[in-house]
Design an enzyme around this catalytic site. Structure first.
Site, short mmCIF file in Angstrom:
data_model
loop_
_atom_site.label_atom_id
_atom_site.label_comp_id
_atom_site.label_asym_id
_atom_site.label_seq_id
_atom_site.Cartn_x
_atom_site.Cartn_y
_atom_site.Cartn_z
N LYS A 146 74.33 125.95 123.04
CA LYS A 146 73.90 125.31 121.79
C LYS A 146 73.64 126.38 120.73
O LYS A 146 72.69 127.14 120.81
CB LYS A 146 72.61 124.51 121.96
CG LYS A 146 72.36 123.62 120.75
CD LYS A 146 70.94 123.15 120.62
CE LYS A 146 70.07 124.04 119.80
NZ LYS A 146 70.49 124.24 118.39
N GLU B 20 65.10 136.53 124.48
CA GLU B 20 65.21 137.60 123.47
C GLU B 20 64.55 137.07 122.21
O GLU B 20 65.08 136.16 121.56
CB GLU B 20 66.69 137.93 123.19
CG GLU B 20 67.43 138.50 124.38
CD GLU B 20 67.01 139.93 124.71
OE1 GLU B 20 66.39 140.59 123.86
OE2 GLU B 20 67.29 140.36 125.83
N CYS C 188 66.03 140.66 114.35
CA CYS C 188 64.93 140.91 115.30
C CYS C 188 64.61 142.40 115.38
O CYS C 188 63.48 142.79 115.62
CB CYS C 188 65.31 140.38 116.67
SG CYS C 188 66.88 141.03 117.26
N GLU D 258 56.38 138.74 111.95
CA GLU D 258 57.78 138.92 111.62
C GLU D 258 58.06 138.21 110.29
O GLU D 258 58.00 136.99 110.22
CB GLU D 258 58.62 138.30 112.74
CG GLU D 258 60.03 138.77 112.79
CD GLU D 258 60.81 138.11 113.91
OE1 GLU D 258 60.57 136.93 114.24
OE2 GLU D 258 61.69 138.79 114.47
P1 NAD Z 1 64.47 129.45 116.41
O1 NAD Z 1 63.56 129.79 117.53
O2 NAD Z 1 63.99 128.56 115.34
O3 NAD Z 1 65.82 128.78 116.95
C1 NAD Z 1 66.61 129.41 117.95
C2 NAD Z 1 67.41 128.33 118.67
O4 NAD Z 1 66.50 127.51 119.38
C3 NAD Z 1 68.21 127.42 117.75
O5 NAD Z 1 69.44 127.10 118.34
C4 NAD Z 1 67.32 126.19 117.67
O6 NAD Z 1 68.02 125.00 117.38
C5 NAD Z 1 66.76 126.15 119.09
N1 NAD Z 1 65.54 125.38 119.24
C6 NAD Z 1 64.62 125.04 118.30
N2 NAD Z 1 63.66 124.27 118.84
C7 NAD Z 1 63.96 124.13 120.15
C8 NAD Z 1 63.35 123.45 121.24
N3 NAD Z 1 62.22 122.74 121.08
N4 NAD Z 1 63.91 123.54 122.46
C9 NAD Z 1 65.05 124.26 122.64
N5 NAD Z 1 65.69 124.89 121.65
C10 NAD Z 1 65.14 124.85 120.42
O7 NAD Z 1 64.95 130.86 115.83
P2 NAD Z 1 65.88 131.13 114.58
O8 NAD Z 1 65.07 130.87 113.34
O9 NAD Z 1 67.19 130.44 114.75
O10 NAD Z 1 66.16 132.70 114.74
C11 NAD Z 1 65.32 133.68 114.27
C12 NAD Z 1 64.45 134.23 115.39
O11 NAD Z 1 65.28 134.73 116.43
C13 NAD Z 1 63.61 135.41 114.93
O12 NAD Z 1 62.32 135.29 115.46
C14 NAD Z 1 64.34 136.61 115.56
O13 NAD Z 1 63.53 137.73 115.78
C15 NAD Z 1 64.85 136.03 116.82
N6 NAD Z 1 65.98 136.83 117.32
C16 NAD Z 1 65.79 137.64 118.41
C17 NAD Z 1 66.82 138.45 118.86
C18 NAD Z 1 66.65 139.35 120.06
O14 NAD Z 1 67.66 139.74 120.63
N7 NAD Z 1 65.44 139.71 120.45
C19 NAD Z 1 68.06 138.41 118.21
C20 NAD Z 1 68.21 137.58 117.11
C21 NAD Z 1 67.16 136.77 116.68
#
Ligand code: NAD
Length: 506
Positions: free
Chosen positions: A188, A263, A297, A395
Site C-alpha cells: 500500500k 522505519e 526522515c 520532526e
Molecule cells: P504516515 O505515517 O502518515 O503514513 C505512512 C503510510 O502509512 C501511508 O501509506 C499511510 O496511508 C499509512 N497509514 C496511515 N494510517 C495508517 C493506519 N492507521 N494503519 C496502517 N497504515 C496507515 O507518514 P507520511 O506522512 O506518509 O510520511 C512521513 C513520515 O515518514 C515522516 O515521519 C518520516 O520521517 C517517515 N519516513 C521514515 C523513513 C525511514 O526510513 N526511517 C523514510 C521516509 C519517511
C-alpha cells in the site's frame, strides 16, 4: 534563495487514472477515486482507486494463496533472481515515466527523483544478487549422534506500507528483498503519491512475476492499512512512515504477533567542531536541511555547532541558502520543490513562528513563498534554538534548520541524544578521536563522518529509539523476511530417556 520560473500549469497533462492490482487482475474500486492535486502545480495530476477493507482482504487472500500453493516460494533462487533482474531493467527503461510521477505527485525536484530511480535500480539488482546467497547453517559438531541444520524459510505474506516522501525508492528498499526471500506481498503506497508504485505492478507483471505474489492496493491507511496490519493471514508488516502511525502499526500487529519492521521519523544532528573542513560542511548543511524540501526522515535538521564558530557558520550557511534554487519540481535546475499539502505547509509555518515566539532568531527565510500556484516554503534557518524547544525535538519535515551550540564534546553528545529519535547523525572534525568518540556515543543507526546523507545498497539503514525497529538494505536484508527453522537430526539408534545407556547395553 533563488526562485526559479514559476510552476507552469501542466496544460498537456490530463490526469492519469490508476487501477489496483489484486490477484493478477487490474481492478477498480467501488468508491470514488482519490484525486491527487500536484503540490507544485495546483492541478489534479492523478486519480487513484480508493481501496476498501474488502479490497485489502481480497489482496491478502491472493497473497496467502500464492504463498501456500503458488510457484513463487518453490522456485529456485536463480529463477527468482532472474525475475528481479528483469524488473530492474524494466524500471531503468521506464525511469523517466516513474520520475515524472513522483515529481508531480509529491512535488519533488525532477533531477533528484531521476537519481532516486537510478538508485532504486541498483537496489533491485542488489536484492537479486542476495537472493542467490540466502542460506542457513549446519552444525556437524554436536556429537556422533546429532546433525543440526538451520533452515531459512520465507516468512510468508508481508504487508508493505510506504510514505509519500520517497514513493518509489522506499518500496524498493522493501519489496525486492521480500521477493528475494520467496515471500508474497500486499503493498500500500501513500494515498498522496501512489502512481509510481502502481506502475511498478505493471513492470513486475512484465518481468514474469506469478499472479498474486505482489498485490497493490491503493487507498487510505485507516481503510486499507488497518486491515493490512491486523489481518491474521499476514505474517509480517514492513512499514515506513511517521512514528505515531508506526506505533499504531505495532499495536495492531501485536494482536496476532506478526513480525514488524519499522522505519520511522528522525531529528538528526550534524555536530561541528572548530577544526572541521568548514567549506565541505557548509555545503552539507544546506544539502542536509533542504534536500527533498526537508521532507526527509534523514534530514540534518539540527546543527550543533561549537560556540566559537557558530556565528560565522550561521552567516555562511545563510549565504549559501540564498543560492538554493526553489521552484517548479519539473524544472531540472530546481533543488527544492513544493511542500506536500497546504496543511503541511501550515504546520511548518507554525513551528517557525512558535520558535520565534520562544526566543529563536530567524536568520534566513522563515516564510511561505507565493509562486503563483502550488505551495512552497523558503529555506529557513533558526539560530539561538535551545534543546527544549519543539523545533529542536520534533520532526518539522520542512526546509527548516535549527542551530544549537556546545562547548565540550560531552555537551555535544548530550544535546545530540536528547531527543526521542535516533535515525542518523553527522560529525565534522579533522580529528580521528573526535569523530570516533561521537560515532560511538551518539545513539543513531547511521553516523556520517565528514559527509552527510550518503548511502549504498550494501549499508544497513534504520533507527535507534523511536526512529524504528530493524534495518533495511545491507547483506542481511533478505534474512529479515525469513523465519529460522531448526532441523535436529539423530543418527543411529535411539538413546532412551527412561533407561540409562549403561543398563540398556547390559
Ligand atoms: P504516515 O505515517 O502518515 O503514513 C505512512 C503510510 O502509512 C501511508 O501509506 C499511510 O496511508 C499509512 N497509514 C496511515 N494510517 C495508517 C493506519 N492507521 N494503519 C496502517 N497504515 C496507515 O507518514 P507520511 O506522512 O506518509 O510520511 C512521513 C513520515 O515518514 C515522516 O515521519 C518520516 O520521517 C517517515 N519516513 C521514515 C523513513 C525511514 O526510513 N526511517 C523514510 C521516509 C519517511
Amino acid at each position: 534563495m533563488t526562485v526559479l520560473v514559476n510552476p507552469k500549469a501542466l496544460v498537456d497533462h490530463a490526469p492519469r487514472d490508476f487501477k489496483m492490482l489484486i490477484d493478477g487482475r487490474w481492478s477498480e474500486g467501488t468508491a470514488d477515486p482519490i484525486e491527487r492535486v500536484a503540490p507544485g502545480h495546483g492541478v489534479v495530476v492523478s486519480r487513484f482507486q480508493a481501496g476498501t477493507r474488502a479490497d485489502a482482504e481480497r489482496a491478502i487472500a491472493a497473497a496467502r494463496k500464492a504463498f501456500d500453493t503458488g510457484p513463487w516460494p518453490r522456485m529456485t533462487a536463480s529463477e527468482r533472481s532472474g525475475i528481479l533482474l528483469k524488473a530492474a531493467d524494466l524500471i531503468a527503461a521506464r525511469a523517466e515515466e516513474l520520475a515524472f510521477l513522483d515529481a508531480v505527485e509529491a512535488g519533488k525536484p525532477i533531477s533528484q527523483v531521476r537519481g532516486e530511480i537510478a538508485g532504486s535500480v541498483d537496489i533491485w539488482r542488489y536484492a537479486a544478487a542476495l537472493a542467490r546467497d540466502l542460506h542457513g547453517e549446519s552444525y556437524n559438531t554436536l556429537g556422533d549422534g546429532t546433525l543440526g541444520v538451520v533452515l531459512r524459510e520465507a516468512i510468508g505474506v508481508v504487508s508493505i506500507i510506504t510514505p509519500w516522501n520517497f514513493p518509489f525508492l522506499i518500496v524498493g528498499q522493501k519489496l525486492p528483498f521480500a521477493l528475494a526471500a520467496g515471500c508474497t506481498t500486499v503493498v500500500k503506497p501513500s494515498e498522496l503519491s501512489s502512481g509510481s508504485t502502481v506502475v511498478l505492478g505493471e513492470i513486475l507483471e512484465e518481468a514474469g512475476l506469478p499472479k498474486g505474489v505482489v498485490n497493490i492496493v491503493t487507498g487510505t491507511g485507516a481503510e486499507v492499512g488497518a486491515v493490512m496490519t491486523s489481518h491474521p493471514d499476514v505474517d509480517m508488516v514492513s512499514f515506513t512512515g511517521s512514528t505515531g502511525v508506526g506505533k499504531l502499526t505495532m499495536a495492531n500487529a501485536a494482536q496476532t504477533l506478526k513480525k514488524v519492521s519499522l522505519e520511522l521519523g528522525g531529528k538528526n544532528p550534524q555536530i561541528v567542531f572548530p577544526d572541521a573542513d568548514l567549506d565541505g560542511f557548509i555545503d552539507a548543511a544546506v544539502f542536509g536541511a533542504y534536500f527533498n524540501a526537508g521532507e526527509c526522515c534523514n534530514a540534518g535538521s539540527r546543527l550543533i555547532l561549537h560556540k566559537s564558530i557558530a556565528e560565522d557558520v550561521v552567516k555562511r550557511v545563510a549565504a549559501l541558502s540564498e543560492k538554493v534554487r526553489v521552484g517548479d519540481p519539473l524544472d531540472p535546475q530546481t533543488q527544492v520543490g513544493a511542500i506536500i499539502t497546504p496543511q503541511h505547509l501550515e504546520k511548518i509555518a507554525g513551528y517557525i513562528s512558535g520558535a520565534a515566539d520562544g526566543g529563536a532568531d530567524v536568520a534566513h527565510g522563515g516564510k511561505a513563498l507565493d509562486l503563483g500556484r502550488g505551495q512552497f516554503m523558503a529555506p529557513t534557518i533558526l539560530a539561538n534554538v535551545t534543546p527544549d524547544m519543539p523545533v529542536a525535538r520534533e520532526e518539522v519535515f520542512g526546509p527548516v534548520l535549527s542551530v544549537l551550540t556546545f562547548e565540550t564534546t560531552a555537551q555535544a553528545i548530550e544535546i545530540a541524544n536528547a531527543v526521542d529519535y535516533g535515525l542518523s547523525a553527522g560529525v565534522w572534525s579533522k580529528d580521528f578521536d573526535t569523530c570516533l568518540t561521537i560515532g560511538r556515543q551518539v545513539r543513531a543507526g547511521t553516523v556520517w563522518m565528514n559527509t552527510f546523507m550518503d548511502g549504498a545498497s550494501e549499508l544497513p539503514f534504520g533507527g535507534y529509539k523511536q526512529s524504528g525497529l530493524g534495518r533495511e538494505l545491507g547483506r542481511h536484508a533478505v534474512e529479515d523476511y525469513t523465519e529460522t527453522k531448526t532441523l535436529n537430526m539423530h543418527i543411529g539408534g535411539r538413546t532412551n530417556w527412561w533407561m540409562p545407556q549403561t543398563e540398556k547395553l547390559a
